[in-house]
Design a protein around this motif. Structure first.
Motif, PDB file in Angstrom:
ATOM      1  N   VAL A 415       0.839  -1.205   0.000  1.00  0.00           N
ATOM      2  CA  VAL A 415       0.000   0.000   0.000  1.00  0.00           C
ATOM      3  C   VAL A 415       0.871   1.251   0.000  1.00  0.00           C
ATOM      4  O   VAL A 415       0.631   2.199  -0.767  1.00  0.00           O
ATOM      5  N   ARG A 419       0.890   3.801  -3.189  1.00  0.00           N
ATOM      6  CA  ARG A 419       0.425   5.169  -3.012  1.00  0.00           C
ATOM      7  C   ARG A 419       1.549   6.179  -3.210  1.00  0.00           C
ATOM      8  O   ARG A 419       1.329   7.267  -3.733  1.00  0.00           O
ATOM      9  N   SER A 422       2.322   7.045  -6.991  1.00  0.00           N
ATOM     10  CA  SER A 422       1.379   7.974  -7.617  1.00  0.00           C
ATOM     11  C   SER A 422       1.428   9.349  -6.955  1.00  0.00           C
ATOM     12  O   SER A 422       1.289  10.375  -7.637  1.00  0.00           O
ATOM     13  N   SER A 423       1.652   9.392  -5.640  1.00  0.00           N
ATOM     14  CA  SER A 423       1.698  10.674  -4.934  1.00  0.00           C
ATOM     15  C   SER A 423       2.905  11.501  -5.342  1.00  0.00           C
ATOM     16  O   SER A 423       2.824  12.729  -5.460  1.00  0.00           O
ATOM     17  N   ASP A 491       0.933  11.874   2.079  1.00  0.00           N
ATOM     18  CA  ASP A 491      -0.246  11.430   1.326  1.00  0.00           C
ATOM     19  C   ASP A 491      -0.313   9.908   1.257  1.00  0.00           C
ATOM     20  O   ASP A 491      -1.408   9.327   1.277  1.00  0.00           O
ATOM     21  N   ALA A 492       0.861   9.270   1.153  1.00  0.00           N
ATOM     22  CA  ALA A 492       0.900   7.809   1.080  1.00  0.00           C
ATOM     23  C   ALA A 492       0.793   7.170   2.461  1.00  0.00           C
ATOM     24  O   ALA A 492       0.230   6.083   2.614  1.00  0.00           O
ATOM     25  N   THR A 496      -2.047   4.219   4.496  1.00  0.00           N
ATOM     26  CA  THR A 496      -1.325   3.060   5.011  1.00  0.00           C
ATOM     27  C   THR A 496      -1.641   2.845   6.487  1.00  0.00           C
ATOM     28  O   THR A 496      -1.927   1.720   6.922  1.00  0.00           O
TER      29      THR A 496
END
Length: 557
Positions: A415, A419, A422-423, A491-492, A496
């Motif tokens: 996860v 993430r 892309s973040s 953001d990631a 999580t």
């Protein structure tokens, strides 16, 4: 020295050294991750394997090593395990690349799996019932101290020396434990003959490896057909393993199915997996956040993480007392809610440029929750287990908690990595306006694959500045790159942490179905307990606390 041979307190000291060493190594590695990445050039998925290789070996081999202790002698297995762990620690410290480090971490896990099941069994063997409670209470303190010492000792070693010393520190401890065991622990006595289920060990090993590899490497290979084939293969091999175990239920299976007929045993295994998952869900992202986003040194990050242990120490004792009076149902529920709530709290307050206090306070809350889980979880899991199956029940419970750690690291890593990739791209696009027009395209392109090779030590994605940047603009460009990484990682990190909190919530809900404790299991007819029975109950309670604390510390890897 001859006077000490066979002395239970001297033996406890030797066993505690080996126990302390293995648990210290679990927590100490996390704080050194950024330094290892910086010096070895490891990618994020390799970092996951550095932590997972150890835990996977523990999960797969814990039950097997316990069986071998009965066959070959607990003293022998303890000595072999400590020796192997010590040599593997030396090899880890001398590793020159991530592949070598991952390999020797797996060997470390093998050594730990050999020694850990023997330690608690030897304590029970050498201490009479009247003294066993005190001995196992000390055992629990050792587990807590090792968890608390790991981050701070690791931070000190990394800051003052080098990441390699987090492994080298095990060498003198290991030598001392081996010599002490040879001299002080009595000669082994074979009392029970067990059959070695090589087929079962092989099947479970393959199933766990395929599952972990598929989850950890899934993002790297874009979840292609091979990854899903591994995950499907894991399910198929796992099914074969269960069929194989079904055919051995009349003999000595690795997993006695009758244990799961007890509702509390089954539910407590779910709770144990959830707790292990939650601990892994905290430590991997929070270590990177403290050092790479907030810019803390390894030592300062280690000091902040001690807040978790402070909370644990505050509630572990009262939780043990309340469990003896009320049972573990609501205490466990409260602990899991506090633990998960702390994760949600950190997700809410995490920000670029934040301080240590907004992180330390929820860490204390999480520690308080963890302290409420050690004794009640172990007490409930063993409450209704018949004496002839207590060893098997303990082995199954410990192995499943290690499986929870492996699954937690794999899922949390997948996860976080997915993430983050892309973040980083999104944040780079948002902040490209602060970059001189001539360098914007190259700046954005530099973050495209950053999630697959993350330099967590440098506070950015590790992307180099575009060639030809004037010195006057280089600083501004670097600040923009750091901002991209910091905001992208937060953001990631948020989803999580929420994934881990969700698993803990499921564990909390499962506690509501635990059979209510009204004293019938410990004293079914209301007859006053004898002094010997009281002492045995106290010993069981202390042992449960130690077993729970020991289980929690490995989940932090």
């Amino acid at each position: 020295m001859n006077k000490l041979r066979g002395n239970p307190w001297a033996i406890l000291m030797v066993l505690s050294i080996g126990f302390f060493m293995t648990l210290l190594d679990l927590t100490i590695v996390n704080i050194a991750i950024p330094d290892m990445v910086d010096h070895l050039g490891a990618s994020l998925d390799q970092i996951l394997w550095i932590t997972n290789a150890y835990t996977l070996a523990l999960a797969v081999l814990m039950i097997t090593a316990g069986r071998l202790g009965d066959l070959r002698g607990k003293k022998n297995l303890f000595i072999y395990g400590v020796a192997l762990f010590t040599l593997a620690s030396l090899a880890c410290g001398l590793s020159q690349n991530p592949t070598e480090l991952i390999t020797f971490r797996a060997v470390q896990g093998l050594g730990a799996a050999m020694l850990l099941p023997q330690t608690l069994s030897l304590v029970v063997d050498v201490f009479p019932a009247g003294k066993r409670g005190a001995a196992l209470g000390i055992w629990g303190v050792v587990a807590g101290v090792s968890g608390a010492a790991g981050p701070s000792v690791g931070g000190l070693l990394v800051t003052r020396l080098d990441w390699r010393w987090i492994f080298f520190v095990n060498v003198p401890l290991g030598v001392l434990a081996v010599v002490g065991a040879i001299v002080l622990v009595p000669a082994p006595r074979r009392t029970v003959a067990h059959r070695f289920d090589a087929t079962g060990v092989l099947l479970s090993t393959v199933a766990l490896f395929l599952l972990s590899f598929g989850l950890i490497e899934g993002q790297k290979y874009a979840w292609n057909g091979w990854i899903w084939a591994m995950i499907g293969g894991s399910a198929a091999v796992g099914a074969v393993f269960l069929l194989h175990q079904r055919g051995r239920q009349a003999g000595e299976p690795l997993v006695p199915f009758s244990l799961f007929a007890d509702r509390n045993f089954s539910l407590m295994n779910v709770v144990g997996i959830a707790i292990s998952f939650g601990l892994v869900g905290l430590f991997l992202p929070i270590t990177v956040y403290l050092q790479s986003v907030l810019g803390f040194s390894a030592l300062k990050a280690g000091v902040v993480l001690i807040a978790l242990s402070i909370g644990t120490f505050a509630t572990a004792g009262p939780a043990s007392v309340l469990t003896a009076r009320l049972g573990g149902r609501w205490i466990l529920f409260t602990g899991l809610v506090l633990f998960g709530g702390g994760l949600v709290w950190i997700a809410a307050v995490a920000k670029v440029g934040g301080g240590w206090l907004p992180v330390a306070v929820p860490l204390v809350v999480m520690g308080m929750g963890a302290g409420c889980t050690f004794t009640p979880m172990a007490n409930e899991v063993m409450r209704n287990v018949p004496p002839r199956l207590t060893g098997a029940a303990s082995g199954v419970n410990n192995a499943l908690r290690q499986v929870g750690s492996v699954l937690g690291a794999a899922v949390i890593g997948a996860v976080l990595q997915g993430r983050l990739a892309s973040s980083l791209e999104d944040q780079a696009h948002r902040r490209a306006g602060a970059v001189p027009p001539a360098f914007r395209d190259r700046f954005e392109q530099g973050f495209d694959q950053a999630g697959k090779h993350l330099d967590v030590a440098g506070g950015s994605s590790g992307t180099k500045l575009p060639a030809g940047v004037p010195a006057a603009q280089a600083h501004r460009l670097q600040e923009t790159a750091d901002a991209v990484f910091g905001h992208a990682f937060i953001d990631a990190m948020r989803p999580t942490l929420l994934v881990a909190a969700g698993v803990l919530a499921l564990g909390a809900l499962s506690c509501l179905f635990v059979r209510r404790f009204e004293g019938e299991s410990a004293n079914p007819h209301g007859v006053p307990l004898s002094q010997e029975e009281v002492e045995a109950a106290e010993a069981d309670g202390a042992g449960a606390a130690a077993d729970g604390a020991a289980a929690a510390a490995p989940a932090q890897g």
